[in-house]
Scaffold this motif. Structure first.
Motif, PDB file in Angstrom:
ATOM      1  N   ARG A 173       0.864  -1.190   0.000  1.00  0.00           N
ATOM      2  CA  ARG A 173       0.000   0.000   0.000  1.00  0.00           C
ATOM      3  C   ARG A 173       0.902   1.241   0.000  1.00  0.00           C
ATOM      4  O   ARG A 173       1.248   1.768   1.064  1.00  0.00           O
TER       5      ARG A 173
ATOM      6  N   TRP B  70       0.190   4.178   2.282  1.00  0.00           N
ATOM      7  CA  TRP B  70       0.237   3.950   3.733  1.00  0.00           C
ATOM      8  C   TRP B  70       1.549   4.505   4.242  1.00  0.00           C
ATOM      9  O   TRP B  70       2.611   4.158   3.732  1.00  0.00           O
TER      10      TRP B  70
ATOM     11  N   ASP C  43      -3.952  -6.451   4.698  1.00  0.00           N
ATOM     12  CA  ASP C  43      -4.544  -5.860   3.506  1.00  0.00           C
ATOM     13  C   ASP C  43      -6.028  -6.227   3.418  1.00  0.00           C
ATOM     14  O   ASP C  43      -6.884  -5.371   3.162  1.00  0.00           O
TER      15      ASP C  43
END
Length: 317
Positions: free
Chosen positions: A187, A190, A301
């Motif tokens: 990600r 993130w 996730d």
């Protein structure tokens, strides 16, 4: 091919936020995650103009992973003794673990005070000097924003020197450092946290007091989890019960059975997906640690994908 390169121009904070208390402090309170991201920590429950005796601190908040109090003092222009006195008064009054002074310019003597406090001040107390900057490129009317860290605690990048850590603490730090790197690749948006020498690592789930986390537990086991512990016990219970009513749908979507744990001794609750371990973290082989990181990335996730929309709906109720 030669490209045109323009100078960066810096602007006063007043060019965007006219009033420090009414505009900038309020904006920072509502966007505290931007400051947290710059420092690699999680800040939640930010409150503006928090009472400290007869005075009011600009912002008081909580660092999610440690539970320590965060005190923030904002100042336009150049630092002065008056704001330094306020900063230390609020920090002492709140027994702050994190003390942050935000100003447009720091006098050398004030920088030295914060550096001295980081060297010789209260054990565990961390002092930061931070410049909020408004910039533009060339003659552009568009404005950009960034934080510049002027002073930070010694060894902040590592929190404490590895030499002072036990084998267990070093193992936790090394493991979660690898986990942070792997998850940030999964990600990209993130933001990376700074892992400490602890058995867990958590980050915000979008509601104050609710956070996603990876954690090692007795068993031994490693889990991906949602930890619910708001400042309001009834609110925490409401969130847990609302999610529990959707247990069948959640577990069907994830394709796994979850552990739904009420933790009355902590006035909190936890929803976790555990993975049994063959031994403690110091006993795991390199292959086993690599497997856990891969498993933790995949499971987290899926956890975020499943729980974030549900939490968002609860937060808007």
């Amino acid at each position: 091919m030669t490209r045109n390169v323009s100078r960066i121009r810096e602007h006063d904070l007043r060019s965007v936020w006219e009033n420090e208390e009414r505009d900038f402090t309020q904006w920072l309170t509502e966007n505290i995650d931007l400051l947290a991201s710059e420092l690699g920590i999680e800040i939640e429950d930010a409150r503006a103009e928090e009472a400290v005796g007869d005075f009011s601190a600009d912002i008081v908040a909580r660092e999610m992973n440690t539970g320590e109090t965060v005190v923030i003092e904002n100042q336009y222009n150049r630092t002065d003794h008056d704001h330094l006195g306020k900063l230390l008064t609020y920090s002492s009054g709140k027994n702050a673990g994190f003390t942050m002074w935000l100003a447009e310019e720091f006098r050398p003597e004030h920088r030295s005070v914060l550096e001295w406090l980081n060297e010789t001040g209260p054990k565990g107390a961390k002092f930061f000097a931070i410049r909020p900057r408004i910039v533009s490129i060339g003659g552009s009317e568009e404005r950009g924003f960034e934080f510049e860290i002027v002073v930070e605690p010694n060894e902040w990048e590592r929190e404490v020197s590895n030499e002072s850590l036990s084998d267990l603490e070093q193992s936790y730090r090394q493991f979660f450092t690898a986990m942070v790197e792997a998850y940030s690749q999964r990600r990209p948006n993130w933001y990376k946290l700074k892992p400490g020498p602890r058995s867990y690592l958590t980050f915000s789930a979008g509601i104050s007091g609710v956070r996603f986390g990876w954690a090692f537990h007795q068993g031994p086991e490693f889990s991906v989890e949602l930890y619910i512990s708001t400042s309001d016990k009834e609110r925490s219970e409401e969130i847990f019960e609302a999610l529990k009513r959707e247990q069948a749908d959640i577990e069907s979507s994830l394709g796994v059975e979850l552990a739904w744990e009420r933790l009355p001794e902590k006035q909190a609750s936890r929803i976790k997906q555990p993975e049994d371990l063959d031994g403690t973290i110091t006993e795991l082989t390199a292959d086993q640690r690599d497997y856990l990181i891969d498993w933790g990335v995949d499971a987290m996730d899926d956890f975020q994908e499943e729980f974030e929309p549900r939490l968002s709906a609860l937060g808007s109720d």
